[in-house]
Design a protein around this motif. Structure first.
Motif, PDB file in Angstrom:
ATOM      1  N   ARG A 189       0.827  -1.210   0.000  1.00  0.00           N
ATOM      2  CA  ARG A 189       0.000   0.000   0.000  1.00  0.00           C
ATOM      3  C   ARG A 189       0.864   1.264   0.000  1.00  0.00           C
ATOM      4  O   ARG A 189       0.515   2.262  -0.635  1.00  0.00           O
ATOM      5  N   GLN A 190       1.976   1.202   0.705  1.00  0.00           N
ATOM      6  CA  GLN A 190       2.854   2.371   0.770  1.00  0.00           C
ATOM      7  C   GLN A 190       3.655   2.571  -0.515  1.00  0.00           C
ATOM      8  O   GLN A 190       4.009   3.702  -0.857  1.00  0.00           O
ATOM      9  N   HIS A 191       3.948   1.479  -1.223  1.00  0.00           N
ATOM     10  CA  HIS A 191       4.759   1.553  -2.451  1.00  0.00           C
ATOM     11  C   HIS A 191       4.034   0.844  -3.593  1.00  0.00           C
ATOM     12  O   HIS A 191       4.472  -0.206  -4.065  1.00  0.00           O
ATOM     13  N   PRO A 192       2.914   1.387  -4.050  1.00  0.00           N
ATOM     14  CA  PRO A 192       2.167   0.728  -5.136  1.00  0.00           C
ATOM     15  C   PRO A 192       3.001   0.629  -6.408  1.00  0.00           C
ATOM     16  O   PRO A 192       3.670   1.580  -6.799  1.00  0.00           O
ATOM     17  N   GLY A 193       2.981  -0.535  -7.027  1.00  0.00           N
ATOM     18  CA  GLY A 193       3.732  -0.737  -8.263  1.00  0.00           C
ATOM     19  C   GLY A 193       5.209  -0.985  -8.066  1.00  0.00           C
ATOM     20  O   GLY A 193       5.955  -1.063  -9.054  1.00  0.00           O
ATOM     21  N   SER A 194       5.670  -1.118  -6.832  1.00  0.00           N
ATOM     22  CA  SER A 194       7.097  -1.327  -6.574  1.00  0.00           C
ATOM     23  C   SER A 194       7.501  -2.749  -6.962  1.00  0.00           C
ATOM     24  O   SER A 194       6.970  -3.722  -6.419  1.00  0.00           O
ATOM     25  N   ARG A 195       8.445  -2.861  -7.875  1.00  0.00           N
ATOM     26  CA  ARG A 195       8.936  -4.183  -8.281  1.00  0.00           C
ATOM     27  C   ARG A 195       9.636  -4.898  -7.128  1.00  0.00           C
ATOM     28  O   ARG A 195       9.394  -6.091  -6.911  1.00  0.00           O
ATOM     29  N   PRO A 196      10.521  -4.227  -6.361  1.00  0.00           N
ATOM     30  CA  PRO A 196      11.169  -4.929  -5.249  1.00  0.00           C
ATOM     31  C   PRO A 196      10.174  -5.473  -4.225  1.00  0.00           C
ATOM     32  O   PRO A 196      10.334  -6.599  -3.744  1.00  0.00           O
ATOM     33  N   VAL A 197       9.153  -4.688  -3.894  1.00  0.00           N
ATOM     34  CA  VAL A 197       8.178  -5.152  -2.905  1.00  0.00           C
ATOM     35  C   VAL A 197       7.406  -6.349  -3.450  1.00  0.00           C
ATOM     36  O   VAL A 197       7.256  -7.379  -2.769  1.00  0.00           O
ATOM     37  N   ALA A 198       6.898  -6.240  -4.676  1.00  0.00           N
ATOM     38  CA  ALA A 198       6.077  -7.309  -5.245  1.00  0.00           C
ATOM     39  C   ALA A 198       6.861  -8.603  -5.401  1.00  0.00           C
ATOM     40  O   ALA A 198       6.371  -9.691  -5.043  1.00  0.00           O
ATOM     41  N   LEU A 199       8.090  -8.522  -5.917  1.00  0.00           N
ATOM     42  CA  LEU A 199       8.862  -9.747  -6.157  1.00  0.00           C
ATOM     43  C   LEU A 199       9.347 -10.372  -4.852  1.00  0.00           C
ATOM     44  O   LEU A 199       9.413 -11.602  -4.727  1.00  0.00           O
ATOM     45  N   THR A 200       9.701  -9.548  -3.879  1.00  0.00           N
ATOM     46  CA  THR A 200      10.116 -10.097  -2.579  1.00  0.00           C
ATOM     47  C   THR A 200       8.944 -10.774  -1.881  1.00  0.00           C
ATOM     48  O   THR A 200       9.078 -11.884  -1.347  1.00  0.00           O
ATOM     49  N   TYR A 201       7.789 -10.122  -1.887  1.00  0.00           N
ATOM     50  CA  TYR A 201       6.602 -10.693  -1.258  1.00  0.00           C
ATOM     51  C   TYR A 201       6.189 -11.978  -1.983  1.00  0.00           C
ATOM     52  O   TYR A 201       5.829 -12.982  -1.339  1.00  0.00           O
ATOM     53  N   ALA A 202       6.244 -11.978  -3.312  1.00  0.00           N
ATOM     54  CA  ALA A 202       5.883 -13.178  -4.073  1.00  0.00           C
ATOM     55  C   ALA A 202       6.806 -14.336  -3.716  1.00  0.00           C
ATOM     56  O   ALA A 202       6.361 -15.489  -3.589  1.00  0.00           O
ATOM     57  N   ALA A 203       8.107 -14.062  -3.567  1.00  0.00           N
ATOM     58  CA  ALA A 203       9.055 -15.118  -3.193  1.00  0.00           C
ATOM     59  C   ALA A 203       8.708 -15.700  -1.828  1.00  0.00           C
ATOM     60  O   ALA A 203       8.766 -16.921  -1.629  1.00  0.00           O
TER      61      ALA A 203
ATOM     62  N   ALA B  56      -1.720 -18.949  -0.839  1.00  0.00           N
ATOM     63  CA  ALA B  56      -0.518 -18.124  -1.023  1.00  0.00           C
ATOM     64  C   ALA B  56      -0.233 -17.929  -2.511  1.00  0.00           C
ATOM     65  O   ALA B  56       0.129 -16.829  -2.956  1.00  0.00           O
ATOM     66  N   GLY B  57      -0.395 -18.994  -3.309  1.00  0.00           N
ATOM     67  CA  GLY B  57      -0.172 -18.884  -4.743  1.00  0.00           C
ATOM     68  C   GLY B  57      -1.147 -17.923  -5.401  1.00  0.00           C
ATOM     69  O   GLY B  57      -0.761 -17.121  -6.268  1.00  0.00           O
ATOM     70  N   GLN B  58      -2.409 -17.989  -4.993  1.00  0.00           N
ATOM     71  CA  GLN B  58      -3.406 -17.092  -5.569  1.00  0.00           C
ATOM     72  C   GLN B  58      -3.120 -15.638  -5.208  1.00  0.00           C
ATOM     73  O   GLN B  58      -3.295 -14.741  -6.045  1.00  0.00           O
ATOM     74  N   ARG B  59      -2.661 -15.388  -3.982  1.00  0.00           N
ATOM     75  CA  ARG B  59      -2.322 -14.008  -3.596  1.00  0.00           C
ATOM     76  C   ARG B  59      -1.135 -13.507  -4.404  1.00  0.00           C
ATOM     77  O   ARG B  59      -1.122 -12.352  -4.851  1.00  0.00           O
ATOM     78  N   ALA B  60      -0.138 -14.365  -4.584  1.00  0.00           N
ATOM     79  CA  ALA B  60       1.028 -13.961  -5.379  1.00  0.00           C
ATOM     80  C   ALA B  60       0.628 -13.691  -6.828  1.00  0.00           C
ATOM     81  O   ALA B  60       1.088 -12.712  -7.438  1.00  0.00           O
ATOM     82  N   LEU B  61      -0.222 -14.535  -7.385  1.00  0.00           N
ATOM     83  CA  LEU B  61      -0.670 -14.327  -8.765  1.00  0.00           C
ATOM     84  C   LEU B  61      -1.414 -13.008  -8.920  1.00  0.00           C
ATOM     85  O   LEU B  61      -1.204 -12.266  -9.891  1.00  0.00           O
ATOM     86  N   ALA B  62      -2.299 -12.714  -7.985  1.00  0.00           N
ATOM     87  CA  ALA B  62      -3.055 -11.468  -8.046  1.00  0.00           C
ATOM     88  C   ALA B  62      -2.132 -10.252  -8.030  1.00  0.00           C
ATOM     89  O   ALA B  62      -2.424  -9.218  -8.632  1.00  0.00           O
ATOM     90  N   MET B  63      -1.019 -10.388  -7.347  1.00  0.00           N
ATOM     91  CA  MET B  63      -0.055  -9.295  -7.247  1.00  0.00           C
ATOM     92  C   MET B  63       0.818  -9.200  -8.503  1.00  0.00           C
ATOM     93  O   MET B  63       1.184  -8.105  -8.941  1.00  0.00           O
ATOM     94  N   LEU B  64       1.156 -10.343  -9.103  1.00  0.00           N
ATOM     95  CA  LEU B  64       2.095 -10.366 -10.218  1.00  0.00           C
ATOM     96  C   LEU B  64       1.437 -10.123 -11.577  1.00  0.00           C
ATOM     97  O   LEU B  64       2.076  -9.565 -12.479  1.00  0.00           O
ATOM     98  N   ARG B  65       0.193 -10.554 -11.759  1.00  0.00           N
ATOM     99  CA  ARG B  65      -0.443 -10.444 -13.077  1.00  0.00           C
ATOM    100  C   ARG B  65      -0.426  -9.019 -13.640  1.00  0.00           C
ATOM    101  O   ARG B  65      -0.142  -8.833 -14.826  1.00  0.00           O
TER     102      ARG B  65
END
Length: 546
Positions: A419-433, A443-452
């Motif tokens: 929420r604090q860094h919308p669209g941040s690649r580092p945040v999204a990829l770290t969280y997905a990992a 967990a997979g569905q949450r990661a997909l929703a973030m990565l798509r």
């Protein structure tokens, strides 16, 4: 075998004339180099080289480091002689001091260069120099002199980079590569990329880019002096840093850099800005596009400080992330977590005030990578109290929490960061990992929703594709997982594996019409690359071992 690629490059290198390396003429403004390869073709070769470097396992691909490097590079590129040129900046894990530019605006930096620099301005000075090689088409002109055949262009370019990375660095390599690259790789890189006149021109234009981007113009000469001292220190038989072999530094070049910096200061205007607690004055290049902004006021003693624009609005100075990036690179470029932990112990003994806070962050990262998540969590929690808005610390703390048995707390932290860094690649990829590590369909569905939503802009990112593939697996979408794994194989320099995976995917009954059309199109685009590799006698070692 892939060593055949370098064998072909060796033939090209030995056939290339050495006279060009001593060229002292002015740049050839009328060169037909631009007709040799179109910009699109140059970008294609740059991308091919990047994929091959991944295949050799030279790249250090980390979302935080990549974001820092790319942001700094984009800032410099937008203030260069060709602000519309596309640039791709990438980091290599080798600790040798080196940087280079290749076709298509691809610019590589060794981790060792950042570890040697004392501030971000010095890294920016080197990047500015390499950007000038691109804007002045120095690489392309060298290619034109070398040979007008497109395949040897790629082979020679790749051989030069591989040779520079293997000469004295900590990258692994077999005896065949070592035999091929020793003694010739650096010569080829000099012949293609760098001549004396090109180096001088890159210094001259680079320092202007540095000034327009708000960095310290003295940083270029300062870094040259440090490199010169390093060369003198290595005179007792140690290897000379690759940066010095491809970018020769002498007293004349250092003096010229200092003179340019002094002249740059004389030719600038004084910008007065309001800062907390008073005002600050800074000299700015009058050609800086920021000065055309009607809100920017030049030095006027009659104007109160409250009416001056803040220095931060112009993006001047370093990003404030350099020391955190350097310590993260120290950890990620080390051969083992134990070795880097020993480095920090040595630093703690030798530094008067012990470890700095960025170094404490690095030590916590080393512990996190060495099965010490609980201790790392405690260390990072203390650091976060001192730096509550530091993204580097917050992401590492989230990782440590998840890996020390606190996944719910970690996920709450990551959701807040999203929420604090919308669209941040580092945040999204770290969280997905982290979600992929936790496992499970949810967990997979949450990661997909973030990565798509990132797919259209991150399709050429193998780190993203691997995160997407694993998340798709967890979520039960095997078709999308297979496509992403194939794309990651291609981007990592293994097109034959990618082709085999896609051909196997076509046999899946669950593949619908739209998906089949998408897979067919990708097979059609990858097949020519695979056929060309086979024609050159290059095969994938992993496939041969099966």
């Amino acid at each position: 075998m892939r060593p055949l690629l370098l064998s072909a490059a060796l033939t090209l290198a030995l056939a290339a004339p050495l006279a060009a390396a001593q060229d002292n003429k002015l740049p050839d403004i009328g060169s037909s180099a631009g007709e040799l390869l179109t910009p699109a073709r140059q970008a294609e070769y740059g991308g091919m080289m990047l994929r091959e470097l991944r295949n050799y396992d030279y790249l250090l691909e980390d979302p935080l480091v990549d974001d820092w490097l790319q942001t700094m590079g984009a800032r410099l590129g937008s203030n260069s002689a060709q602000p519309r040129q596309s640039y791709t900046f990438f980091m290599l894990k080798d600790r040798q001091i080196n940087a280079f530019a290749t076709l298509g605006g691809y610019i590589g930096v060794n981790a060792g260069l950042v570890l040697t620099a004392q501030r971000e301005d010095e890294v920016a000075a080197v990047l500015s120099h390499e950007i000038a090689h691109v804007t002045q088409q120095h690489v392309l002109r060298g290619v034109e002199r070398a040979q007008r055949d497109q395949i040897p262009i790629l082979l020679g370019m790749l051989a030069a980079v591989v040779a520079a990375q293997q000469a004295g660095g900590n990258s692994s390599g077999d005896a065949t590569m070592a035999a091929i690259t020793s003694g010739m790789g650096l010569m080829q890189q000099r012949q293609i990329n760098y001549t004396r006149s090109n180096e001088s021109e890159a210094d001259r234009l680079g320092i202007r880019t540095l000034a327009r981007s708000g960095y310290d113009v003295d940083a270029m000469a300062g870094f040259f002096e440090r490199m010169s001292a390093s060369m003198r220190g290595n005179s007792g038989g140690y290897s000379v840093p690759d940066f010095l072999q491809t970018h020769p530094v002498n007293t004349t070049r250092i003096s010229e850099a200092k003179a340019r910096a002094e002249q740059m200061k004389k030719d600038t205007v004084l910008l007065t800005t309001a800062v907390p607690g008073g005002i600050r004055q800074e000299r700015v290049d009058p050609a800086d596009p920021a000065l055309s902004d009607p809100l920017v006021k030049r030095n006027n003693p009659m104007l109160p400080a409250s009416m001056q624009i803040s220095i931060n609005a112009l993006g001047r100075g370093g990003s404030g992330q350099f020391e955190w990036a350097r310590e993260r690179l120290r950890v990620l470029s080390a051969d083992t977590p134990g070795e880097v932990a020993q480095e920090y112990e040595n630093l703690q003994r030798t530094q008067k005030d012990g470890l700095s806070q960025p170094q404490q962050y690095g030590l916590a990262l080393a512990r996190l990578r060495n099965s010490g998540a609980a201790q790392a969590r405690r260390d990072l929690a203390e650091l976060q109290q001192a730096h509550p808005d530091n993204l580097w610390v917050a992401l590492a703390l989230g990782e440590a929490e998840s890996r020390s048995g606190q996944p719910a707390q970690a996920n709450t932290r990551f959701e807040t960061l999203l929420r604090q860094h919308p669209g941040s690649r580092p945040v999204a990829l770290t969280y997905a990992a982290i979600l992929n590590e936790q496992g499970g369909r949810e967990a997979g569905q949450r990661a997909l929703a973030m990565l798509r939503p990132m797919l259209s802009q991150s399709g050429n990112d193998p780190v993203f594709q691997l995160r997407l593939a694993r998340a798709s697996e967890l979520a039960g979408d095997t078709i999308r997982a297979s496509e992403a794994y194939a794309e990651a194989a291609f981007l990592n320099g293994r097109p034959e594996q990618a082709l085999m995976q896609l051909q196997a995917l076509k046999k899946q009954p669950a593949l619908d019409y739209v998906g089949r059309a998408r897979v067919d199109a990708r097979i059609e685009s990858i097949t020519p690359t695979v056929l060309e590799m086979r024609r050159q006698g290059i095969s994938d070692p992993e496939l041969e071992r099966r």
